[in-house]
Design a protein around this motif. Sequence first.
Motif, PDB file in Angstrom:
ATOM      1  N   VAL A 547      63.495  -5.449   8.651  1.00  0.00           N
ATOM      2  CA  VAL A 547      62.957  -6.142   9.836  1.00  0.00           C
ATOM      3  C   VAL A 547      62.917  -5.126  10.963  1.00  0.00           C
ATOM      4  CG1 VAL A 547      63.340  -8.023  11.486  1.00  0.00           C
ATOM      5  CG2 VAL A 547      64.020  -8.305   9.091  1.00  0.00           C
ATOM      6  N   SER A 548      61.726  -4.876  11.518  1.00  0.00           N
ATOM      7  CA  SER A 548      61.648  -3.844  12.558  1.00  0.00           C
ATOM      8  C   SER A 548      61.347  -4.428  13.932  1.00  0.00           C
ATOM      9  CB  SER A 548      60.623  -2.789  12.186  1.00  0.00           C
ATOM     10  OG  SER A 548      59.412  -3.424  11.893  1.00  0.00           O
ATOM     11  N   GLU A 549      61.168  -5.756  13.989  1.00  0.00           N
ATOM     12  CA  GLU A 549      60.918  -6.388  15.281  1.00  0.00           C
ATOM     13  C   GLU A 549      61.482  -7.797  15.275  1.00  0.00           C
ATOM     14  OE1 GLU A 549      56.811  -5.608  16.548  1.00  0.00           O
ATOM     15  OE2 GLU A 549      57.050  -7.489  17.682  1.00  0.00           O
ATOM     16  N   ILE A 550      62.177  -8.160  16.328  1.00  0.00           N
ATOM     17  CA  ILE A 550      62.621  -9.549  16.472  1.00  0.00           C
ATOM     18  C   ILE A 550      62.142 -10.007  17.844  1.00  0.00           C
ATOM     19  CG2 ILE A 550      64.587 -11.121  16.589  1.00  0.00           C
ATOM     20  CD1 ILE A 550      66.138  -9.153  14.849  1.00  0.00           C
ATOM     21  N   GLY A 551      61.333 -11.073  17.874  1.00  0.00           N
ATOM     22  CA  GLY A 551      60.656 -11.424  19.128  1.00  0.00           C
ATOM     23  C   GLY A 551      59.743 -10.245  19.436  1.00  0.00           C
ATOM     24  N   ASN A 552      59.825  -9.737  20.664  1.00  0.00           N
ATOM     25  CA  ASN A 552      59.013  -8.550  20.955  1.00  0.00           C
ATOM     26  C   ASN A 552      59.862  -7.299  21.005  1.00  0.00           C
ATOM     27  OD1 ASN A 552      56.586  -9.754  21.059  1.00  0.00           O
ATOM     28  ND2 ASN A 552      56.865 -10.437  23.202  1.00  0.00           N
ATOM     29  N   ARG A 553      61.088  -7.421  20.518  1.00  0.00           N
ATOM     30  CA  ARG A 553      62.000  -6.278  20.653  1.00  0.00           C
ATOM     31  C   ARG A 553      62.106  -5.507  19.353  1.00  0.00           C
ATOM     32  NH1 ARG A 553      67.375  -7.310  23.729  1.00  0.00           N
ATOM     33  NH2 ARG A 553      67.261  -5.067  23.515  1.00  0.00           N
ATOM     34  N   ILE A 554      62.202  -4.181  19.494  1.00  0.00           N
ATOM     35  CA  ILE A 554      62.377  -3.329  18.317  1.00  0.00           C
ATOM     36  C   ILE A 554      63.730  -3.637  17.699  1.00  0.00           C
ATOM     37  CG2 ILE A 554      62.791  -0.930  17.614  1.00  0.00           C
ATOM     38  CD1 ILE A 554      60.775  -0.092  19.696  1.00  0.00           C
TER      39      ILE A 554
END
Length: 636
Positions: A547-554
């Motif tokens: 997973v490289s993004e959660i919401g708009n966060r790295i």
Amino acid sequence: MASLWPLEGKDLSGGVGTVAESVLNIYLNGGATTFSAHVGADDCKRDSKRTSVEFFVIGDGKQLWRSGVMHANDAAKAFEVSVAGVNQLLLKVGDADDGNNDDFADWADAKFETTIAKTFKTGGEPVAAPVAPYILTPAAPPTPRINGANVFGVRPGSPFLFTIPATGDRPMEFSAANLPSGLILDKRTGQISGTLQSKGEFVVTLGARNSLGSAEKQFRIVCGDTIALTPPMGWNSWNCFAHMVSADKVKSAADAMVRSGLINHGWTYINIDDFWENHIPTSEKDVQDLVKPFRDEKGFIVSNARFPDMKGLADYVHDRGLKIGLYSSPGPTTCGGCAGSWMHEAQDAQTYAKWGFDYLKYDWCSYGDVTSGIIANPLNVPVRKNSKNDDFAIYPYKVMGGFLRDQNRDIVFSLCQYGGNDVWKWGGAVHGTCWRTTGDVNDSWRSIKEIGFYQDKAAPYAKPGNWTDPDMLIVGWVGWGRPHPTSLTTDEQYTHISLWCMLAAPLLIGCDMTKLDDFTLNLLANDEVLAVDQDELGKQATCAIKVSEIGNRIADLRVYEKELADGGRAVAFFNLGTEQVNFEFNDFTKLNLSGKKAVRDLWRQQNIATLNTAKDSLPLPIPGHGVLLYKFTTTK
Ligand code: GLA
């Protein structure tokens, strides 16, 4: 700390330049009051778009300051923090979770204020172990519980030694119903010994009883060609003592394995790494006493003055219900410059068996001089330039593997050649039990990350008797001759142990066993976590999801999945980022999970949820550099 570092165009003296991810471990031992510095990206990567670093100051496990992400050309940040009472100060540089391209980072103009006129130690022994912020493993109950693997492999004719690993109050009385003939049980110690003459499979009921209750467990003994049906577990001298190892230190490690109770969780091997042998002439003061002939007049290897009686040492370890290992190289000398086995392989294998050794780590080291033709090759062994394939690399392991197998003793054969020539593809064929896949581990996050999370390529070859080895453990007091508490944070240590168990890796504790603290014991004595490593199906976990993004966060999450013998699945959710993430997970199909599942947190040994994988999600609060290790089991 005398060099000048060109930081932001200014020359700021008194500092250290590093590359992310790095950690400086400084023992203040309570002797300083403040720490101040300027930090920033080094000028050498001026204008680079790739530079992104973050600085952290950590005192006894608590974050005292962090810089936020800094890029090339950002102004240096100045800070001052109180370090009053701090024993261990860690200065860390993170890669801002995007890899470490151009991540040159400087601690400049660094100053400590002190109330006492003394210098700090930047190595050696601090007065206190670092703070151990949280213990997850519940204490084992006082009633008997039989732990460890469910299966044990032995070859016909080899001496059998297995100690029933059981927790619970002592005195304890052991039993073993249906023990095949040739084996006997010592009811007081739980040690099963003897010899099986022919191949076969035997299901034994192990029992343990104390004044509070009793426990039973079905246990399979498989007498055949394969040993180490589950990954070897034990201790090795290298990561703490390196060239300073001695027979006394090895005995102390064996004693501590028993005294600490770790033997009751399945920990078995006590392995001497390099430096039990004599050494080549050297100017190094520490090992001058080892500069003696390597072998006797008949060519048999002799141990050095710090190991006066190898057979006696093996007996000492066996008497405690443990097993013992040693180390050599196929080259003329080991990596540390001691005697190797070149042209004496058969004699060495016989000697190890005669002394009673159960484990050999065989380290490539100077064998490169043979394959490249630097040293004489009277036996005409395959050399690199004449080899169309990997035979030059395989050959020395095949030779020693064959000789070890000829012994009337089960000797685990640990291949150490740092993963060259795709060792996982041929290690089993040369009778290897396990194989290192990388260079040496050290106690830094970078090392754990770069070794631990890059093992998928070897996974298809891992199976009972053949294990991927990502190197030894680096929790507790480690330090290669100058032991110090590991520089890994609490969560990094949970990650390290969880990942190694998921990988079905050999587990070799690398610390000073006489300095085990409660936190380290909690890491090493969780039977549900260890059961993932010791699972008899012998699967190595691989990364199923990134997973490289959660919401708009790295973000940087890796989800590892491992099939277990009882039909359950172990799943480890790793957070490689520095910040805690709170993640709603529902991608169960990628983990081969369907239907209704019970979820158990293995570190806490608690059931935490029952899920319908088709529609529910699982909240995952994962600490920075930390892990959640769960087991999913089908339920109604
Ligand atoms: C190599 C190995 C280490 C250790 C040393 C001993 O570096 O990778 O694990 O055995 O040699 O000299």
